[in-house]
Design an enzyme around this catalytic site. Structure first.
Site, PDB file in Angstrom:
ATOM      1  N   PRO A  10     -15.366  18.175 -29.262  1.00  0.00           N
ATOM      2  CA  PRO A  10     -14.436  19.285 -28.305  1.00  0.00           C
ATOM      3  C   PRO A  10     -13.842  18.584 -27.118  1.00  0.00           C
ATOM      4  CG  PRO A  10     -16.980  19.707 -27.851  1.00  0.00           C
ATOM      5  CD  PRO A  10     -16.649  18.696 -29.185  1.00  0.00           C
ATOM      6  N   ASN A  11     -12.692  18.767 -27.025  1.00  0.00           N
ATOM      7  CA  ASN A  11     -12.006  18.394 -25.600  1.00  0.00           C
ATOM      8  C   ASN A  11     -11.127  17.182 -26.069  1.00  0.00           C
ATOM      9  OD1 ASN A  11     -12.285  20.624 -24.167  1.00  0.00           O
ATOM     10  ND2 ASN A  11     -14.475  20.167 -23.855  1.00  0.00           N
ATOM     11  N   ARG A  18      -6.620  14.803 -19.765  1.00  0.00           N
ATOM     12  CA  ARG A  18      -8.000  15.135 -19.563  1.00  0.00           C
ATOM     13  C   ARG A  18      -8.658  14.026 -18.502  1.00  0.00           C
ATOM     14  NH1 ARG A  18     -13.374  14.971 -23.334  1.00  0.00           N
ATOM     15  NH2 ARG A  18     -14.598  16.105 -21.684  1.00  0.00           N
ATOM     16  N   TYR A  23     -11.210   9.149 -18.719  1.00  0.00           N
ATOM     17  CA  TYR A  23     -11.095   9.073 -20.111  1.00  0.00           C
ATOM     18  C   TYR A  23      -9.926   8.079 -20.414  1.00  0.00           C
ATOM     19  CZ  TYR A  23     -14.646  12.528 -20.393  1.00  0.00           C
ATOM     20  OH  TYR A  23     -15.903  13.170 -20.679  1.00  0.00           O
ATOM     21  N   ASN A  74     -17.482  10.552 -32.488  1.00  0.00           N
ATOM     22  CA  ASN A  74     -17.475  10.942 -30.929  1.00  0.00           C
ATOM     23  C   ASN A  74     -17.766  12.433 -30.678  1.00  0.00           C
ATOM     24  OD1 ASN A  74     -17.318  11.595 -28.434  1.00  0.00           O
ATOM     25  ND2 ASN A  74     -15.378  10.556 -27.783  1.00  0.00           N
ATOM     26  N   ALA A  77     -19.187  16.799 -25.953  1.00  0.00           N
ATOM     27  CA  ALA A  77     -20.083  17.426 -25.194  1.00  0.00           C
ATOM     28  C   ALA A  77     -21.345  17.726 -26.172  1.00  0.00           C
ATOM     29  CB  ALA A  77     -19.364  18.474 -24.331  1.00  0.00           C
ATOM     30  N   HIS A  80     -24.747  16.050 -26.415  1.00  0.00           N
ATOM     31  CA  HIS A  80     -25.588  16.493 -25.401  1.00  0.00           C
ATOM     32  C   HIS A  80     -26.581  17.765 -25.751  1.00  0.00           C
ATOM     33  CE1 HIS A  80     -23.591  12.942 -23.568  1.00  0.00           C
ATOM     34  NE2 HIS A  80     -22.726  13.842 -23.298  1.00  0.00           N
ATOM     35  N   ASP A  87     -28.850  17.249 -37.259  1.00  0.00           N
ATOM     36  CA  ASP A  87     -29.437  17.768 -38.688  1.00  0.00           C
ATOM     37  C   ASP A  87     -28.407  17.316 -39.671  1.00  0.00           C
ATOM     38  OD1 ASP A  87     -31.693  18.261 -37.255  1.00  0.00           O
ATOM     39  OD2 ASP A  87     -31.575  20.365 -37.581  1.00  0.00           O
ATOM     40  N   GLU A  98     -22.054   6.381 -33.605  1.00  0.00           N
ATOM     41  CA  GLU A  98     -21.762   7.185 -32.213  1.00  0.00           C
ATOM     42  C   GLU A  98     -21.106   6.372 -31.504  1.00  0.00           C
ATOM     43  OE1 GLU A  98     -25.607   8.778 -30.311  1.00  0.00           O
ATOM     44  OE2 GLU A  98     -24.138   9.406 -28.773  1.00  0.00           O
ATOM     45  N   HIS A 100     -18.424   6.648 -27.642  1.00  0.00           N
ATOM     46  CA  HIS A 100     -18.090   7.543 -26.237  1.00  0.00           C
ATOM     47  C   HIS A 100     -17.321   6.410 -25.619  1.00  0.00           C
ATOM     48  CE1 HIS A 100     -21.084  10.672 -27.159  1.00  0.00           C
ATOM     49  NE2 HIS A 100     -21.961   9.601 -27.243  1.00  0.00           N
ATOM     50  N   LEU A 101     -16.300   7.157 -25.250  1.00  0.00           N
ATOM     51  CA  LEU A 101     -15.134   6.422 -24.487  1.00  0.00           C
ATOM     52  C   LEU A 101     -15.728   5.884 -22.973  1.00  0.00           C
ATOM     53  CD1 LEU A 101     -12.541   9.083 -24.886  1.00  0.00           C
ATOM     54  CD2 LEU A 101     -11.784   6.810 -25.401  1.00  0.00           C
ATOM     55  N   SER A 102     -16.429   6.763 -22.485  1.00  0.00           N
ATOM     56  CA  SER A 102     -17.121   6.530 -21.054  1.00  0.00           C
ATOM     57  C   SER A 102     -18.370   5.968 -21.420  1.00  0.00           C
ATOM     58  CB  SER A 102     -17.179   7.971 -20.226  1.00  0.00           C
ATOM     59  OG  SER A 102     -17.869   8.928 -20.765  1.00  0.00           O
ATOM     60  N   ARG A 107     -23.234   8.421 -16.200  1.00  0.00           N
ATOM     61  CA  ARG A 107     -22.691   9.350 -15.386  1.00  0.00           C
ATOM     62  C   ARG A 107     -23.794  10.343 -15.320  1.00  0.00           C
ATOM     63  NH1 ARG A 107     -18.146  11.378 -19.132  1.00  0.00           N
ATOM     64  NH2 ARG A 107     -17.687  12.705 -17.343  1.00  0.00           N
ATOM     65  N   ARG A 111     -25.836  13.933 -19.482  1.00  0.00           N
ATOM     66  CA  ARG A 111     -25.096  13.185 -20.343  1.00  0.00           C
ATOM     67  C   ARG A 111     -26.017  12.015 -20.846  1.00  0.00           C
ATOM     68  NH1 ARG A 111     -19.526  15.132 -20.081  1.00  0.00           N
ATOM     69  NH2 ARG A 111     -19.173  15.776 -17.911  1.00  0.00           N
TER      70      ARG A 111
END
Ligand code: DQA
Length: 149
Positions: A10-11, A18, A23, A74, A77, A80, A87, A98, A100-102, A107, A111
């Site tokens: 999402p997002n 954003r 990001y 990625n 949200a 988390h 699953d 996995e 993540h950009l950040s 943070r 997170r």
């Protein structure tokens, strides 16, 4: 030729617009184009999918079974919050990295925990769009090493 699916949660469709200080300025389309190119140079066919819906991501992981050799995800949200995505990865046993950009560990404390971390090969975070490139290299190296045995 390996088949790799890159999943964006999402997002992430808003990348570039954003919170650019967190990001970055690069759009998701640019990230995807670069991943397809990197995949080609490393002998992998990369497909990409973004969804804002948890169930759609679960469905995509199920559909990848038998079709894709590995995943880069990625989950945004949902990283988390989502036992369902965890699953799906555990249930299909598709080798997954996995990303993540950040740097999620620098943070907010909510997170810091990833539901996915325990069921993936490894986690790469904090390198902006390079996290995806590193994640793609990592899954390809892993799959090639497994194939060579
Ligand atoms: C993110 C980090 C998550 O905490 C956040 O919810 C995102 C993006 C990242 O790529 O840094 O949507 O996964």
């Amino acid at each position: 030729m390996l088949n790799i699916l890159v999943l964006h949660g999402p997002n992430l469709n808003l990348l570039g617009l954003r919170e650019p200080t967190i990001y970055g300025q690069i759009s998701l389309a640019e990230i995807n184009t670069d991943l397809v190119q990197l995949g080609q140079s490393l002998g992998a066919a990369v497909s990409t999918l973004q969804s804002n819906h948890e169930g759609a991501l679960v469905d995509a992981i199920h559909a990848a079974r038998g079709e894709q050799d590995g995943l880069v995800i990625n989950a945004g949200a949902y990283t988390h919050t989502s036992v369902a995505i965890r699953d799906a990865i555990a249930g299909t046993q598709i080798p997954t990295v996995e990303v993540h950009l950040s740097n999620i560990h620098q943070r907010e404390s909510f997170r810091h925990h990833s539901y996915l971390a325990a069921v993936v090969l490894g986690q790469i975070c904090g390198f902006g769009p390079d996290s995806y490139q590193l994640g793609l290299r990592a899954i390809i190296n892993h799959l090639q090493a497994v194939k060579a045995v």
